[in-house]
Write a protein that holds these residues in place. Sequence first.
Motif, PDB file in Angstrom:
ATOM      1  N   GLU A 152      55.705  22.516  52.413  1.00 26.50           N
ATOM      2  CA  GLU A 152      55.132  22.855  51.110  1.00 26.50           C
ATOM      3  C   GLU A 152      55.041  24.359  50.864  1.00 26.50           C
ATOM      4  O   GLU A 152      55.006  24.797  49.706  1.00 26.50           O
ATOM      5  CB  GLU A 152      53.740  22.246  50.998  1.00 26.50           C
ATOM      6  CG  GLU A 152      53.716  20.730  51.124  1.00 26.50           C
ATOM      7  CD  GLU A 152      52.318  20.205  51.335  1.00 26.50           C
ATOM      8  OE1 GLU A 152      51.699  19.773  50.347  1.00 26.50           O
ATOM      9  OE2 GLU A 152      51.843  20.248  52.498  1.00 26.50           O
ATOM     10  N   ALA A 153      54.956  25.162  51.919  1.00 31.72           N
ATOM     11  CA  ALA A 153      54.794  26.608  51.774  1.00 31.72           C
ATOM     12  C   ALA A 153      55.717  27.334  52.733  1.00 31.72           C
ATOM     13  O   ALA A 153      55.873  26.925  53.884  1.00 31.72           O
ATOM     14  CB  ALA A 153      53.345  27.013  52.041  1.00 31.72           C
ATOM     15  N   VAL A 154      56.335  28.412  52.260  1.00 25.74           N
ATOM     16  CA  VAL A 154      57.215  29.236  53.091  1.00 25.74           C
ATOM     17  C   VAL A 154      56.839  30.698  52.907  1.00 25.74           C
ATOM     18  O   VAL A 154      56.715  31.183  51.777  1.00 25.74           O
ATOM     19  CB  VAL A 154      58.702  29.038  52.726  1.00 25.74           C
ATOM     20  CG1 VAL A 154      59.579  30.039  53.478  1.00 25.74           C
ATOM     21  CG2 VAL A 154      59.150  27.611  53.045  1.00 25.74           C
ATOM     22  N   VAL A 155      56.635  31.395  54.019  1.00 26.60           N
ATOM     23  CA  VAL A 155      56.376  32.832  54.011  1.00 26.60           C
ATOM     24  C   VAL A 155      57.631  33.515  54.531  1.00 26.60           C
ATOM     25  O   VAL A 155      58.074  33.236  55.645  1.00 26.60           O
ATOM     26  CB  VAL A 155      55.163  33.195  54.896  1.00 26.60           C
ATOM     27  CG1 VAL A 155      54.803  34.664  54.707  1.00 26.60           C
ATOM     28  CG2 VAL A 155      53.976  32.314  54.569  1.00 26.60           C
ATOM     29  N   LEU A 156      58.217  34.396  53.737  1.00 31.23           N
ATOM     30  CA  LEU A 156      59.522  34.981  54.052  1.00 31.23           C
ATOM     31  C   LEU A 156      59.412  36.498  54.164  1.00 31.23           C
ATOM     32  O   LEU A 156      58.845  37.155  53.288  1.00 31.23           O
ATOM     33  CB  LEU A 156      60.517  34.583  52.963  1.00 31.23           C
ATOM     34  CG  LEU A 156      61.987  34.928  53.149  1.00 31.23           C
ATOM     35  CD1 LEU A 156      62.872  33.888  52.466  1.00 31.23           C
ATOM     36  CD2 LEU A 156      62.308  36.309  52.561  1.00 31.23           C
ATOM     37  N   ARG A 179      51.565  31.879  57.920  1.00 33.05           N
ATOM     38  CA  ARG A 179      52.048  30.504  58.117  1.00 33.05           C
ATOM     39  C   ARG A 179      51.026  29.688  58.900  1.00 33.05           C
ATOM     40  O   ARG A 179      50.746  28.532  58.563  1.00 33.05           O
ATOM     41  CB  ARG A 179      53.387  30.520  58.877  1.00 33.05           C
ATOM     42  CG  ARG A 179      54.073  29.153  58.924  1.00 33.05           C
ATOM     43  CD  ARG A 179      54.751  28.890  60.245  1.00 33.05           C
ATOM     44  NE  ARG A 179      53.810  28.758  61.346  1.00 33.05           N
ATOM     45  CZ  ARG A 179      53.129  27.654  61.613  1.00 33.05           C
ATOM     46  NH1 ARG A 179      53.267  26.574  60.859  1.00 33.05           N
ATOM     47  NH2 ARG A 179      52.278  27.605  62.637  1.00 33.05           N
ATOM     48  N   HIS A 180      50.455  30.306  59.938  1.00 35.14           N
ATOM     49  CA  HIS A 180      49.480  29.606  60.772  1.00 35.14           C
ATOM     50  C   HIS A 180      48.231  29.237  59.964  1.00 35.14           C
ATOM     51  O   HIS A 180      47.710  28.123  60.094  1.00 35.14           O
ATOM     52  CB  HIS A 180      49.096  30.478  61.966  1.00 35.14           C
ATOM     53  CG  HIS A 180      48.067  29.870  62.856  1.00 35.14           C
ATOM     54  ND1 HIS A 180      48.335  28.814  63.698  1.00 35.14           N
ATOM     55  CD2 HIS A 180      46.745  30.172  63.035  1.00 35.14           C
ATOM     56  CE1 HIS A 180      47.242  28.483  64.355  1.00 35.14           C
ATOM     57  NE2 HIS A 180      46.263  29.283  63.972  1.00 35.14           N
ATOM     58  N   VAL A 181      47.750  30.166  59.132  1.00 34.75           N
ATOM     59  CA  VAL A 181      46.551  29.891  58.339  1.00 34.75           C
ATOM     60  C   VAL A 181      46.842  28.816  57.298  1.00 34.75           C
ATOM     61  O   VAL A 181      46.066  27.862  57.131  1.00 34.75           O
ATOM     62  CB  VAL A 181      46.037  31.178  57.665  1.00 34.75           C
ATOM     63  CG1 VAL A 181      44.877  30.857  56.725  1.00 34.75           C
ATOM     64  CG2 VAL A 181      45.584  32.186  58.714  1.00 34.75           C
ATOM     65  N   LEU A 185      48.477  22.897  54.558  1.00 32.78           N
ATOM     66  CA  LEU A 185      49.804  22.673  53.982  1.00 32.78           C
ATOM     67  C   LEU A 185      50.844  22.671  55.091  1.00 32.78           C
ATOM     68  O   LEU A 185      50.738  23.451  56.041  1.00 32.78           O
ATOM     69  CB  LEU A 185      50.174  23.798  53.002  1.00 32.78           C
ATOM     70  CG  LEU A 185      49.379  23.969  51.714  1.00 32.78           C
ATOM     71  CD1 LEU A 185      49.821  25.259  51.026  1.00 32.78           C
ATOM     72  CD2 LEU A 185      49.597  22.792  50.790  1.00 32.78           C
ATOM     73  N   SER A 186      51.851  21.840  54.968  1.00 29.08           N
ATOM     74  CA  SER A 186      52.990  21.945  55.883  1.00 29.08           C
ATOM     75  C   SER A 186      53.700  23.253  55.563  1.00 29.08           C
ATOM     76  O   SER A 186      54.148  23.464  54.441  1.00 29.08           O
ATOM     77  CB  SER A 186      53.939  20.763  55.670  1.00 29.08           C
ATOM     78  OG  SER A 186      55.084  20.904  56.482  1.00 29.08           O
ATOM     79  N   SER A 187      53.773  24.163  56.534  1.00 25.23           N
ATOM     80  CA  SER A 187      54.212  25.537  56.263  1.00 25.23           C
ATOM     81  C   SER A 187      55.254  26.017  57.256  1.00 25.23           C
ATOM     82  O   SER A 187      55.307  25.561  58.401  1.00 25.23           O
ATOM     83  CB  SER A 187      53.005  26.495  56.309  1.00 25.23           C
ATOM     84  OG  SER A 187      52.006  26.075  55.400  1.00 25.23           O
ATOM     85  N   VAL A 195      63.448  30.743  61.883  1.00 21.16           N
ATOM     86  CA  VAL A 195      62.628  29.796  61.122  1.00 21.16           C
ATOM     87  C   VAL A 195      61.531  29.278  62.048  1.00 21.16           C
ATOM     88  O   VAL A 195      61.815  28.719  63.109  1.00 21.16           O
ATOM     89  CB  VAL A 195      63.470  28.615  60.593  1.00 21.16           C
ATOM     90  CG1 VAL A 195      62.576  27.616  59.859  1.00 21.16           C
ATOM     91  CG2 VAL A 195      64.570  29.122  59.656  1.00 21.16           C
ATOM     92  N   VAL A 196      60.275  29.498  61.648  1.00 14.59           N
ATOM     93  CA  VAL A 196      59.122  29.101  62.456  1.00 14.59           C
ATOM     94  C   VAL A 196      58.357  28.006  61.721  1.00 14.59           C
ATOM     95  O   VAL A 196      58.053  28.145  60.535  1.00 14.59           O
ATOM     96  CB  VAL A 196      58.186  30.302  62.712  1.00 14.59           C
ATOM     97  CG1 VAL A 196      57.008  29.886  63.586  1.00 14.59           C
ATOM     98  CG2 VAL A 196      58.950  31.454  63.350  1.00 14.59           C
ATOM     99  N   ASP A 197      58.063  26.915  62.449  1.00 12.55           N
ATOM    100  CA  ASP A 197      57.245  25.852  61.880  1.00 12.55           C
ATOM    101  C   ASP A 197      56.169  25.465  62.886  1.00 12.55           C
ATOM    102  O   ASP A 197      55.912  26.200  63.848  1.00 12.55           O
ATOM    103  CB  ASP A 197      58.101  24.646  61.469  1.00 12.55           C
ATOM    104  CG  ASP A 197      58.916  24.076  62.629  1.00 12.55           C
ATOM    105  OD1 ASP A 197      58.553  24.318  63.804  1.00 12.55           O
ATOM    106  OD2 ASP A 197      59.912  23.380  62.372  1.00 12.55           O
ATOM    107  N   ASP A 198      55.546  24.312  62.708  1.00 13.36           N
ATOM    108  CA  ASP A 198      54.459  23.903  63.602  1.00 13.36           C
ATOM    109  C   ASP A 198      54.920  23.725  65.049  1.00 13.36           C
ATOM    110  O   ASP A 198      54.103  23.756  65.979  1.00 13.36           O
ATOM    111  CB  ASP A 198      53.831  22.599  63.110  1.00 13.36           C
ATOM    112  CG  ASP A 198      52.971  22.814  61.870  1.00 13.36           C
ATOM    113  OD1 ASP A 198      52.554  23.959  61.643  1.00 13.36           O
ATOM    114  OD2 ASP A 198      52.738  21.837  61.131  1.00 13.36           O
ATOM    115  N   GLN A 199      56.221  23.513  65.239  1.00 10.60           N
ATOM    116  CA  GLN A 199      56.754  23.324  66.587  1.00 10.60           C
ATOM    117  C   GLN A 199      57.193  24.631  67.241  1.00 10.60           C
ATOM    118  O   GLN A 199      57.652  24.632  68.377  1.00 10.60           O
ATOM    119  CB  GLN A 199      57.945  22.342  66.542  1.00 10.60           C
ATOM    120  CG  GLN A 199      57.645  21.020  65.847  1.00 10.60           C
ATOM    121  CD  GLN A 199      56.449  20.314  66.448  1.00 10.60           C
ATOM    122  OE1 GLN A 199      56.351  20.169  67.671  1.00 10.60           O
ATOM    123  NE2 GLN A 199      55.524  19.880  65.600  1.00 10.60           N
TER     124      GLN A 199
END
Length: 441
Positions: free
Chosen positions: A180-184, A129-131, A136-138, A146-150
């Motif tokens: 735009e991208a989700v890693v699950l 997600r970090h890469v 991309l907003s990931s 749920v982990v995002d940029d915040q």
Amino acid sequence: MAEVPMTLGAVGEALRSAGLLLEARGGEGVAVRGVSQDSRTTRPGDLFLAWKGTERDAHDFVGDAAVAGAVAAVVERPVEVDLALLVVSDGRRAAALAAEAVMGFPSGRLFMVGVTGTNGKTTTAWLARHVLAGGLSSAAIGTLGVVDDQGVRPDTEDLTTPGPVLVARWLRELADEGVEAVVLEASSHALDQRRLDGVSFDVGVFTNLSQDHLDYHRDLPSYFGAKGRLVELVAVGGTIIVNEEDPAWAELNVGGRTLSAFGLDASSDVQASAVRFGATGSEFTLRVYGREATVRLPLLGAFNVQNALAAAAIAATRGVPVGEIARRLSSAPQVPGRLETVTSTPWHVVIDFAHTPDALARVLDAVSSFVQGRLIVVFGAGGDRDRGKRRPMAEAVRRHADVVVITSDNPRTEDPEQILDDLAEGLEGSTYVRVTDRRSA
């Protein structure tokens, strides 16, 4: 989240296309506004999903869902209730497909990556997600929530892989927000229980395979089979990424999907060479399909180099240049509970959630490489889980630690003293301290 315009007939058609619909009993034009798998949280306009579980039969609660306002139900057998019904052959799989349909098929709007394996799922998802977030907003979904940029979103922590309704709801919310991208993270339980059968993945990642969850899967071939189901959920034309250093994945049948491998082997598509380890992380040369860049990974241990390679392989499928991948990996934040440094003075203290023999051995190998004094290990084993891994866990600790403290670790319904007795069998002939209360330990 915007209301989803969907009719029961459209949901039924999705189930029919998947070969699951046996019978539709009325209500084809009924408007479905939401979806629920728990009668206690059902809201007016919901489609209720019922299947016979190992402990409870949700068909017993269809009536309660109707009282709460459900307009229809997906069931494995007809029930006497004043609701439109979609009768299906497999309620678990139908629930995942129906939830995705009601939410407007959100996974089709996202670059979807599924990560499975015994160890490394959380860190790989975190790093990927970090890469990806460099361009991309990931987001990532898994053990941490749920982990995002915040960071980790409040109140999203649950199972490694949540149920089909929550997965579909979170994917819809993320897609609506412009992600735009989700890693699950895809656990073996979730794959076996068909929780992810509604999700269309672009990439499937296999980290490693070792003993775990045999209380549920019975044996390693069954465990492998559950993990292998992820291949079926990756769209034909998608990519399967495997750890080339784990021979287990040689048995995967990837079918019309591209196979990519990562590892330390020079033949791997994504590889690391000239690896140097230290007390703050590692440095290595990253090669992605022949192009190179230097990575200074701020995470401890050889296994985190493997996790970083998996993340790099994921990013490569999106065309991220190797220099950008290396730059993002070099700025990776610590992963909560994964060889997380708590303090470095006056002692170096790290926390890790390792709960399998292989994971413990990897963690202790990593910290042993920079320990200058004594290595003190405080650990336990969870209750109501695979008892067969407890002795090997203790043996792994015994081989590395100068001081061993065994203690309680979420005993659930099991007697904590019995769990410690099982661990003690792997510590025979060595000196250890037994402190049942975890805080005291």
